[in-house]
Design a protein around this motif. Structure first.
Motif, PDB file in Angstrom:
ATOM      1  N   LYS A  12       0.815  -1.209   0.000  1.00 48.11           N
ATOM      2  CA  LYS A  12       0.000   0.000   0.000  1.00 48.11           C
ATOM      3  C   LYS A  12       0.853   1.266   0.000  1.00 48.11           C
ATOM      4  O   LYS A  12       0.418   2.319  -0.422  1.00 48.11           O
ATOM      5  N   SER A  23     -12.027   8.767  -0.594  1.00 48.94           N
ATOM      6  CA  SER A  23     -12.658   7.722   0.202  1.00 48.94           C
ATOM      7  C   SER A  23     -13.773   8.276   1.090  1.00 48.94           C
ATOM      8  O   SER A  23     -14.363   7.549   1.861  1.00 48.94           O
ATOM      9  N   SER A  48     -13.055  -1.183   6.365  1.00 49.46           N
ATOM     10  CA  SER A  48     -11.594  -1.152   6.227  1.00 49.46           C
ATOM     11  C   SER A  48     -10.875  -1.766   7.429  1.00 49.46           C
ATOM     12  O   SER A  48      -9.715  -2.139   7.323  1.00 49.46           O
ATOM     13  N   GLY A  49     -11.550  -1.822   8.568  1.00 50.99           N
ATOM     14  CA  GLY A  49     -10.924  -2.371   9.759  1.00 50.99           C
ATOM     15  C   GLY A  49     -10.101  -1.361  10.540  1.00 50.99           C
ATOM     16  O   GLY A  49      -9.557  -1.682  11.589  1.00 50.99           O
ATOM     17  N   LYS A  50     -10.000  -0.131  10.039  1.00 48.06           N
ATOM     18  CA  LYS A  50      -9.221   0.897  10.739  1.00 48.06           C
ATOM     19  C   LYS A  50      -9.945   1.345  12.000  1.00 48.06           C
ATOM     20  O   LYS A  50     -11.156   1.279  12.094  1.00 48.06           O
ATOM     21  N   VAL A  51      -9.171   1.826  12.946  1.00 47.93           N
ATOM     22  CA  VAL A  51      -9.719   2.411  14.167  1.00 47.93           C
ATOM     23  C   VAL A  51      -9.000   3.736  14.381  1.00 47.93           C
ATOM     24  O   VAL A  51      -7.780   3.795  14.403  1.00 47.93           O
ATOM     25  N   TYR A  52      -9.774   4.806  14.509  1.00 50.84           N
ATOM     26  CA  TYR A  52      -9.230   6.137  14.738  1.00 50.84           C
ATOM     27  C   TYR A  52      -9.457   6.496  16.203  1.00 50.84           C
ATOM     28  O   TYR A  52     -10.209   5.835  16.903  1.00 50.84           O
ATOM     29  N   ASP A  60     -11.912   5.190  21.039  1.00 53.98           N
ATOM     30  CA  ASP A  60     -11.776   4.567  19.726  1.00 53.98           C
ATOM     31  C   ASP A  60     -12.965   4.911  18.846  1.00 53.98           C
ATOM     32  O   ASP A  60     -14.105   5.009  19.319  1.00 53.98           O
ATOM     33  N   PRO A  62     -14.175   3.256  15.398  1.00 48.72           N
ATOM     34  CA  PRO A  62     -13.986   2.293  14.308  1.00 48.72           C
ATOM     35  C   PRO A  62     -14.480   2.872  12.986  1.00 48.72           C
ATOM     36  O   PRO A  62     -15.492   3.571  12.942  1.00 48.72           O
ATOM     37  N   ALA A  63     -13.767   2.599  11.906  1.00 45.24           N
ATOM     38  CA  ALA A  63     -14.132   3.111  10.583  1.00 45.24           C
ATOM     39  C   ALA A  63     -15.505   2.605  10.150  1.00 45.24           C
ATOM     40  O   ALA A  63     -16.139   3.216   9.294  1.00 45.24           O
ATOM     41  N   HIS A  88     -10.682  12.388  12.625  1.00 42.44           N
ATOM     42  CA  HIS A  88     -11.941  11.650  12.558  1.00 42.44           C
ATOM     43  C   HIS A  88     -12.651  11.806  13.896  1.00 42.44           C
ATOM     44  O   HIS A  88     -12.084  11.483  14.936  1.00 42.44           O
TER      45      HIS A  88
END
Length: 100
Positions: A12, A23, A48-52, A60, A62-63, A88
């Motif tokens: 990536k 996005s 996406s599995g991302k966590v901001y 947290d 989560p996306a 975010h």
């Protein structure tokens, strides 16, 4: 058994950068508040599995949840600010942020 090079996932970091809104799910808009002017975009949840980390509550984010991406318009480039200035936020946290 060794994997062939064609089955490997692309790095990536080697891909070209996406445009800032690529996005995101809405057009950026200016939002005035007691703490100045912000550029705000609504984002629909993704897998996406991302966590901001929300800067409002430091919890947290989560996306997969619908949320807001915002940055101050007074920053050096305003609407065109780079990815580094975006944050975010939970929607409720952004709405209830304290004045500067």
């Amino acid at each position: 058994m060794p994997r062939s090079s064609s089955s490997r996932r692309a790095n990536k970091w080697a891909r070209p950068h996406r445009e800032l809104g690529a996005s995101l799910n809405s057009v950026p808009r200016a939002a005035e508040g007691p703490d100045g002017t912000w550029v705000v975009q609504q984002v629909r949840g993704s897998s996406s599995g991302k966590v901001y980390t929300c800067p409002g509550c430091l919890q947290d984010l989560p996306a997969r949840m619908d949320h807001i991406v915002a940055w101050r318009s007074e920053e050096e480039f305003g609407f065109n600010t780079g990815v580094g200035a975006r944050r975010h936020w939970h929607r409720a946290c952004f709405r209830s942020r304290p004045p500067r």
